[in-house]
Design an enzyme around this catalytic site. Structure first.
Site, PDB file in Angstrom:
ATOM      1  CG  ASP A  65      40.197  32.811  36.372  1.00 45.27           C
ATOM      2  OD1 ASP A  65      40.981  32.739  37.330  1.00 45.27           O
ATOM      3  OD2 ASP A  65      39.431  31.890  36.059  1.00 45.27           O
ATOM      4  CD  GLU A 133      40.252  36.340  38.797  1.00 42.21           C
ATOM      5  OE1 GLU A 133      40.740  35.294  39.248  1.00 42.21           O
ATOM      6  OE2 GLU A 133      39.049  36.442  38.459  1.00 42.21           O
TER       7      GLU A 133
END
Length: 321
Positions: A65, A133
């Protein structure tokens, strides 16, 4: 190029060649530490125990992320020269939002490789976007920032994302619709029509929006927010392209405003009558008070006159004696 040739040679001596080839087709390079990529595909619902702790893709998701934010910010900053911070922030948010990452994950075939419990729904938990992610986190640990950025530019953005189109895309349809209604003084409502479960027992929601009590867009989703966003998107589309709908909501708005004005006037008339009565009563009280004062003064003057007359009469009698 040279690194890929070396990795390809090494592949000849590996046991799980198919896994390496699968990742190569997706990534454009061979993994060096394939275990970390396999971990990136391990949803928490299918966690495995290793050295006394649960192993899944959540830690890689956390890392990915942050890395993805940095890479996309780097790409957007260089692509849109001269654009202000707000524009760049918005564009980055549109790229890294879960809906976009979910779609990209499906495009590259990542959704078919994720390991998860049967009851877990990717629609409900954004599993694919989270796994994407985690994959970025794995690439970063295995190959570093430069390869991560190259993967995003060449394998993702160039193939699946149009930066110009994304930068112009309205994402928060609900917020946009509310802003439009407030600006134009329309009354809108978000009504939950149905809440049920799908074939896999995942909760589903259906929302309908009304503008001035006229049905507008409707939407379904795996959360209330998702169904509201879809309904708002359909409503905005209707506002832009359906003249009959526009005529209907403007007519309904005018009728509502007329009714409100009539009610305000009706409510105001008794109030005005009461005010007039109060003013008349006050005037009467003031007049009566004035009359009382005049009477008191008159009586006082009369008493004073009689007193003076009495004194004068006594004085005359004394003089005569």
């Amino acid at each position: 190029m040279v690194c890929n040739i070396i990795d390809k040679i090494r592949l000849l001596f590996r046991k799980d060649k198919e896994s390496y080839l699968c990742f190569y087709r997706m990534l454009g390079f061979y993994p060096r530490n394939i275990e970390i990529y396999q971990q990136a595909l391990l949803h928490r619902s299918s966690s495995i125990k290793e050295k006394g702790r649960l192993l899944n893709n959540e830690r890689l998701e956390f890392l990915g992320d942050a890395i993805l934010d940095a890479i996309v910010a780097d790409i957007v900053y260089k692509h849109f020269e001269g654009k202000r911070e707000g524009f760049l922030t918005n564009t980055r948010s549109k790229i890294v939002q879960r809906e976009t990452l979910n779609r990209v994950a499906v495009e590259i075939g990542l959704n078919k490789l994720i390991k998860y419990a049967t009851k877990q729904s990717s629609h409900n938990s954004y599993m694919c976007g989270n796994a994407f992610e985690a994959l970025i986190g794995a690439i970063y640990l295995d190959r570093g920032y430069r390869v991560c950025k190259k993967f995003m530019e060449e394998r993702i953005i160039d193939r699946y994302l149009n930066l110009e189109k994304i930068s112009r895309k309205e994402v928060n349809f609900k917020s946009k619709l509310i802003e439009w209604s407030q600006k134009n003084k329309f009354e809108i409502e978000f009504n939950l029509l149905d809440q049920s479960v799908d074939a896999d027992q995942n909760p589903t929601f259906e929302t309908q929006i009304t503008v001035e009590n006229i049905p507008a867009g409707s939407g379904k989703g795996y959360s209330k927010k998702e169904s509201q966003q879809e309904a708002a998107r359909e409503t905005l589309s209707k506002i832009k392209s359906d003249p009959q709908f526009i005529d209907a909501i403007f007519a309904a708005k005018a009728e509502r405003e007329q009714a409100q004005e009539a009610k305000t006037e009706a409510d105001g008339m008794p109030q005005q009558e009461e005010t007039v009565r109060e003013e008349l009563l006050e005037s009467k009280k003031t007049a009566e008070k004035y009359d009382d004062v005049e009477r008191i003064i008159s009586e006082a003057e009369e008493a004073a006159f009689l007193e003076e007359s009495g004194k004068a009469s006594k004085e005359n009698k004394k003089e005569k004696v």
